[in-house]
Design a protein around this motif. Sequence first.
Motif, mmCIF file in Angstrom:
data_model
loop_
_atom_site.group_PDB
_atom_site.id
_atom_site.type_symbol
_atom_site.label_atom_id
_atom_site.label_comp_id
_atom_site.label_asym_id
_atom_site.label_seq_id
_atom_site.Cartn_x
_atom_site.Cartn_y
_atom_site.Cartn_z
ATOM 1 N N VAL A 183 -10.189 -7.922 -1.362
ATOM 2 C CA VAL A 183 -10.544 -7.793 -2.776
ATOM 3 C C VAL A 183 -10.269 -9.132 -3.450
ATOM 4 N N ASP A 184 -10.767 -9.300 -4.672
ATOM 5 C CA ASP A 184 -10.456 -10.552 -5.355
ATOM 6 C C ASP A 184 -9.147 -10.416 -6.138
ATOM 7 N N ARG A 185 -8.642 -11.551 -6.588
ATOM 8 C CA ARG A 185 -7.356 -11.571 -7.304
ATOM 9 C C ARG A 185 -7.391 -10.705 -8.558
ATOM 10 N N THR A 186 -8.520 -10.721 -9.243
ATOM 11 C CA THR A 186 -8.650 -9.941 -10.471
ATOM 12 C C THR A 186 -8.449 -8.452 -10.197
ATOM 13 N N THR A 187 -9.020 -7.961 -9.101
ATOM 14 C CA THR A 187 -8.851 -6.559 -8.731
ATOM 15 C C THR A 187 -7.385 -6.258 -8.475
ATOM 16 N N LEU A 188 -6.729 -7.111 -7.733
ATOM 17 C CA LEU A 188 -5.310 -6.914 -7.424
ATOM 18 C C LEU A 188 -4.481 -6.938 -8.709
ATOM 19 N N GLN A 189 -4.800 -7.831 -9.625
ATOM 20 C CA GLN A 189 -4.082 -7.895 -10.899
ATOM 21 C C GLN A 189 -4.308 -6.624 -11.724
ATOM 22 N N LYS A 190 -5.526 -6.092 -11.699
ATOM 23 C CA LYS A 190 -5.809 -4.834 -12.399
ATOM 24 C C LYS A 190 -5.039 -3.685 -11.764
ATOM 25 N N TRP A 191 -4.974 -3.677 -10.433
ATOM 26 C CA TRP A 191 -4.204 -2.641 -9.734
ATOM 27 C C TRP A 191 -2.732 -2.715 -10.137
ATOM 28 N N ALA A 192 -2.210 -3.935 -10.263
ATOM 29 C CA ALA A 192 -0.807 -4.106 -10.652
ATOM 30 C C ALA A 192 -0.574 -3.558 -12.059
ATOM 31 N N LYS A 193 -1.472 -3.866 -12.981
ATOM 32 C CA LYS A 193 -1.326 -3.395 -14.366
ATOM 33 C C LYS A 193 -1.441 -1.873 -14.470
ATOM 34 N N SER A 194 -2.294 -1.285 -13.626
ATOM 35 C CA SER A 194 -2.494 0.167 -13.697
ATOM 36 C C SER A 194 -1.509 0.945 -12.838
ATOM 37 N N GLY A 195 -0.706 0.246 -12.037
ATOM 38 C CA GLY A 195 0.298 0.909 -11.207
ATOM 39 C C GLY A 195 -0.198 1.336 -9.842
ATOM 40 N N ILE A 196 -1.415 0.966 -9.487
ATOM 41 C CA ILE A 196 -1.951 1.328 -8.166
ATOM 42 C C ILE A 196 -1.209 0.588 -7.066
ATOM 43 N N LEU A 197 -1.008 -0.705 -7.260
ATOM 44 C CA LEU A 197 -0.254 -1.521 -6.301
ATOM 45 C C LEU A 197 0.530 -2.545 -7.109
ATOM 46 N N THR A 198 1.782 -2.222 -7.392
ATOM 47 C CA THR A 198 2.603 -3.102 -8.217
ATOM 48 C C THR A 198 3.392 -4.077 -7.341
ATOM 49 N N PRO A 199 3.604 -5.276 -7.827
ATOM 50 C CA PRO A 199 4.352 -6.268 -7.055
ATOM 51 C C PRO A 199 5.784 -5.801 -6.786
ATOM 52 N N ALA A 200 6.298 -6.176 -5.634
ATOM 53 C CA ALA A 200 7.676 -5.844 -5.284
ATOM 54 C C ALA A 200 8.654 -6.742 -6.033
ATOM 55 N N HIS A 201 8.178 -7.938 -6.416
ATOM 56 C CA HIS A 201 9.054 -8.915 -7.057
ATOM 57 C C HIS A 201 8.200 -9.857 -7.896
ATOM 58 N N LYS A 202 8.793 -10.358 -8.954
ATOM 59 C CA LYS A 202 8.140 -11.377 -9.768
ATOM 60 C C LYS A 202 9.072 -12.581 -9.819
ATOM 61 N N THR A 203 8.536 -13.765 -9.505
ATOM 62 C CA THR A 203 9.371 -14.965 -9.493
ATOM 63 C C THR A 203 9.668 -15.423 -10.915
ATOM 64 N N GLY A 204 10.618 -16.318 -11.036
ATOM 65 C CA GLY A 204 10.943 -16.884 -12.340
ATOM 66 C C GLY A 204 9.758 -17.603 -12.965
ATOM 67 N N ALA A 205 8.865 -18.118 -12.118
ATOM 68 C CA ALA A 205 7.670 -18.814 -12.600
ATOM 69 C C ALA A 205 6.535 -17.843 -12.934
ATOM 70 N N GLY A 206 6.760 -16.537 -12.700
ATOM 71 C CA GLY A 206 5.766 -15.539 -13.060
ATOM 72 C C GLY A 206 4.817 -15.129 -11.950
ATOM 73 N N TYR A 207 5.057 -15.598 -10.722
ATOM 74 C CA TYR A 207 4.202 -15.209 -9.599
ATOM 75 C C TYR A 207 4.547 -13.800 -9.133
ATOM 76 N N ASN A 208 3.535 -13.003 -8.896
ATOM 77 C CA ASN A 208 3.735 -11.677 -8.318
ATOM 78 C C ASN A 208 3.851 -11.810 -6.815
ATOM 79 N N LEU A 209 4.831 -11.141 -6.237
ATOM 80 C CA LEU A 209 5.025 -11.162 -4.792
ATOM 81 C C LEU A 209 4.994 -9.738 -4.258
ATOM 82 N N TYR A 210 4.357 -9.586 -3.120
ATOM 83 C CA TYR A 210 4.221 -8.283 -2.463
ATOM 84 C C TYR A 210 4.858 -8.384 -1.082
#
Length: 87
Positions: free
Chosen positions: A18-45
């Motif tokens: 999928v593209d990054r936008t889809t993954l970001q939408k999934w994160a916002k909707s709770g479908i696939l949320t990041p396990a961790h967010k770095t201090g710089a704001g990167y989502n990590l899975y």
Amino acid sequence: MEGEKYLKTGQVAKILGVDRTTLQKWAKSGILTPAHKTGAGYNLYSQLQIKQFCQTAENLLPSVQNCGKSPEHDSQTAKNLPTIKNR
């Protein structure tokens, strides 16, 4: 977080096909949320999280048989996720 491998949004998007936008939408909707967010704001899975997501998707939608096996993921990503690639 120690000892566990984490992947950035772009890497996970490639693996899932999928593209990054889809993954970001999934994160916002709770479908696939990041396990961790770095201090710089990167989502990590986590690898385990992506594997579990693929298993769930395959169980819910039998037509989703190639989850985590995108032909577009590079060899470095494949090395980082052998359990997904080789399951």
